[in-house]
Design a protein around this motif. Structure first.
Motif, mmCIF file in Angstrom:
data_model
loop_
_atom_site.group_PDB
_atom_site.id
_atom_site.type_symbol
_atom_site.label_atom_id
_atom_site.label_comp_id
_atom_site.label_asym_id
_atom_site.label_seq_id
_atom_site.Cartn_x
_atom_site.Cartn_y
_atom_site.Cartn_z
ATOM 1 N N LYS A 11 111.332 109.815 76.270
ATOM 2 C CA LYS A 11 111.561 108.460 76.773
ATOM 3 C C LYS A 11 112.651 108.455 77.835
ATOM 4 O O LYS A 11 113.240 107.428 78.113
ATOM 5 C CB LYS A 11 111.946 107.544 75.619
ATOM 6 N N THR A 12 112.912 109.598 78.444
ATOM 7 C CA THR A 12 113.985 109.715 79.425
ATOM 8 C C THR A 12 113.759 108.833 80.645
ATOM 9 O O THR A 12 114.632 108.080 81.033
ATOM 10 C CB THR A 12 114.137 111.188 79.870
ATOM 11 N N LYS A 13 112.625 108.919 81.264
ATOM 12 C CA LYS A 13 112.290 108.123 82.461
ATOM 13 C C LYS A 13 110.958 107.443 82.228
ATOM 14 O O LYS A 13 109.947 107.820 82.797
ATOM 15 C CB LYS A 13 112.226 109.022 83.695
ATOM 16 N N GLY A 14 110.961 106.447 81.375
ATOM 17 C CA GLY A 14 109.707 105.831 80.976
ATOM 18 C C GLY A 14 109.226 106.504 79.713
ATOM 19 O O GLY A 14 110.016 106.961 78.895
ATOM 20 N N LEU A 71 98.584 115.013 78.978
ATOM 21 C CA LEU A 71 99.835 114.301 79.214
ATOM 22 C C LEU A 71 99.533 112.878 79.636
ATOM 23 O O LEU A 71 98.627 112.640 80.433
ATOM 24 C CB LEU A 71 100.646 114.994 80.318
ATOM 25 N N TYR A 72 100.307 111.940 79.111
ATOM 26 C CA TYR A 72 100.161 110.528 79.448
ATOM 27 C C TYR A 72 101.541 110.002 79.847
ATOM 28 O O TYR A 72 102.544 110.359 79.230
ATOM 29 C CB TYR A 72 99.638 109.729 78.248
ATOM 30 N N GLN A 73 101.574 109.141 80.866
ATOM 31 C CA GLN A 73 102.832 108.593 81.341
ATOM 32 C C GLN A 73 102.724 107.081 81.487
ATOM 33 O O GLN A 73 101.701 106.570 81.936
ATOM 34 C CB GLN A 73 103.187 109.201 82.704
ATOM 35 N N ALA A 74 103.803 106.379 81.090
ATOM 36 C CA ALA A 74 103.872 104.930 81.246
ATOM 37 C C ALA A 74 105.229 104.578 81.837
ATOM 38 O O ALA A 74 106.231 105.237 81.556
ATOM 39 C CB ALA A 74 103.688 104.231 79.908
ATOM 40 N N ASP A 75 105.274 103.541 82.654
ATOM 41 C CA ASP A 75 106.519 103.088 83.246
ATOM 42 C C ASP A 75 107.453 102.555 82.163
ATOM 43 O O ASP A 75 107.014 101.940 81.198
ATOM 44 C CB ASP A 75 106.253 101.993 84.281
ATOM 45 N N ARG A 76 108.746 102.775 82.359
ATOM 46 C CA ARG A 76 109.765 102.401 81.379
ATOM 47 C C ARG A 76 109.733 100.908 81.017
ATOM 48 O O ARG A 76 109.820 100.545 79.857
ATOM 49 C CB ARG A 76 111.137 102.784 81.909
ATOM 50 N N ALA A 81 101.960 98.753 79.404
ATOM 51 C CA ALA A 81 101.540 100.151 79.544
ATOM 52 C C ALA A 81 101.708 100.889 78.230
ATOM 53 O O ALA A 81 100.859 101.671 77.833
ATOM 54 C CB ALA A 81 102.345 100.835 80.643
ATOM 55 N N ARG A 82 102.797 100.652 77.532
ATOM 56 C CA ARG A 82 103.012 101.321 76.247
ATOM 57 C C ARG A 82 101.952 100.914 75.242
ATOM 58 O O ARG A 82 101.451 101.733 74.494
ATOM 59 C CB ARG A 82 104.402 101.005 75.720
ATOM 60 N N ALA A 83 101.599 99.642 75.226
ATOM 61 C CA ALA A 83 100.547 99.186 74.319
ATOM 62 C C ALA A 83 99.208 99.795 74.719
ATOM 63 O O ALA A 83 98.373 100.079 73.874
ATOM 64 C CB ALA A 83 100.463 97.667 74.335
ATOM 65 N N GLY A 84 99.005 100.030 76.015
ATOM 66 C CA GLY A 84 97.758 100.581 76.521
ATOM 67 C C GLY A 84 97.550 102.035 76.189
ATOM 68 O O GLY A 84 96.446 102.540 76.275
ATOM 69 N N LEU A 85 98.591 102.764 75.774
ATOM 70 C CA LEU A 85 98.416 104.177 75.458
ATOM 71 C C LEU A 85 97.440 104.385 74.306
ATOM 72 O O LEU A 85 96.704 105.345 74.297
ATOM 73 C CB LEU A 85 99.761 104.812 75.102
ATOM 74 N N SER A 86 97.427 103.452 73.358
ATOM 75 C CA SER A 86 96.523 103.638 72.225
ATOM 76 C C SER A 86 95.060 103.545 72.659
ATOM 77 O O SER A 86 94.210 104.241 72.140
ATOM 78 C CB SER A 86 96.817 102.615 71.130
ATOM 79 N N GLY A 87 94.774 102.693 73.640
ATOM 80 C CA GLY A 87 93.405 102.564 74.115
ATOM 81 C C GLY A 87 93.142 103.391 75.357
ATOM 82 O O GLY A 87 92.008 103.603 75.738
ATOM 83 N N GLY A 88 94.210 103.839 75.999
ATOM 84 C CA GLY A 88 94.059 104.702 77.154
ATOM 85 C C GLY A 88 93.761 103.999 78.455
ATOM 86 O O GLY A 88 93.531 104.638 79.457
ATOM 87 N N HIS A 89 93.766 102.644 78.488
ATOM 88 C CA HIS A 89 93.396 101.972 79.721
ATOM 89 C C HIS A 89 94.327 100.823 80.082
ATOM 90 O O HIS A 89 93.960 99.956 80.849
ATOM 91 C CB HIS A 89 91.965 101.430 79.623
ATOM 92 N N GLY A 90 95.519 100.771 79.508
ATOM 93 C CA GLY A 90 96.434 99.657 79.761
ATOM 94 C C GLY A 90 96.993 99.685 81.168
ATOM 95 O O GLY A 90 97.003 100.710 81.830
ATOM 96 N N PRO A 91 97.512 98.552 81.653
ATOM 97 C CA PRO A 91 98.130 98.503 82.976
ATOM 98 C C PRO A 91 99.302 99.468 83.028
ATOM 99 O O PRO A 91 100.060 99.588 82.088
ATOM 100 C CB PRO A 91 98.618 97.051 83.087
ATOM 101 N N GLY A 92 99.445 100.177 84.115
ATOM 102 C CA GLY A 92 100.538 101.125 84.264
ATOM 103 C C GLY A 92 100.287 102.458 83.588
ATOM 104 O O GLY A 92 101.078 103.366 83.688
ATOM 105 N N HIS A 93 99.167 102.586 82.893
ATOM 106 C CA HIS A 93 98.826 103.828 82.210
ATOM 107 C C HIS A 93 98.289 104.827 83.209
ATOM 108 O O HIS A 93 97.519 104.490 84.082
ATOM 109 C CB HIS A 93 97.763 103.536 81.139
ATOM 110 N N ARG A 94 98.734 106.052 83.085
ATOM 111 C CA ARG A 94 98.261 107.082 83.988
ATOM 112 C C ARG A 94 98.129 108.380 83.218
ATOM 113 O O ARG A 94 99.069 108.833 82.585
ATOM 114 C CB ARG A 94 99.267 107.259 85.121
ATOM 115 N N LYS A 95 96.960 108.975 83.252
ATOM 116 C CA LYS A 95 96.761 110.273 82.629
ATOM 117 C C LYS A 95 97.112 111.314 83.677
ATOM 118 O O LYS A 95 96.643 111.255 84.803
ATOM 119 C CB LYS A 95 95.319 110.426 82.167
#
Length: 104
Positions: A11-14, A71-76, A81-95
């Protein structure tokens, strides 16, 4: 074939999350290999506490295991985006990089 999934995050940079798949029949052998890398009195490997030379050694051993990591990355500041990680398609989500063989 059953698989185990191992996940770690930073969680260092996002939010950066890594997920590695391992065939169930290989888990015990890989755990023994990783345990052999522990220094005396260590319970786990933690990269922030390792020297650059030791990090290279650990990574070389992990690369030899032949596992696949995603690897998955979300903006801090992007809660969506954090909520989108579970579904893989949230705003700000980037594989990042898709499946990377031998990199964890």
């Amino acid at each position: 074939m059953p698989e185990h999934v191992f996940v770690d995050e930073s969680k260092t940079k996002g939010l950066l999350m890594a997920a590695t798949l391992c065939p169930a029949k290989e888990v015990n052998g890989h755990r023994r290999t990783m345990a052999s890398l522990l220094m005396p009195r260590e319970r786990r490997i933690h990269f922030t506490k390792e020297s650059p030379a030791r990090r290279r050694k650990i990574l070389a051993v992990i690369a030899e295991l032949g596992l696949v990591a995603r690897l998955y990355q979300a903006d801090r500041n992007d809660i969506a985006a954090r909520a989108g990680l579970s579904g893989g398609h949230g705003p700000g989500h980037r594989k990042l990089g898709g499946a990377a063989r031998g990199r964890a």
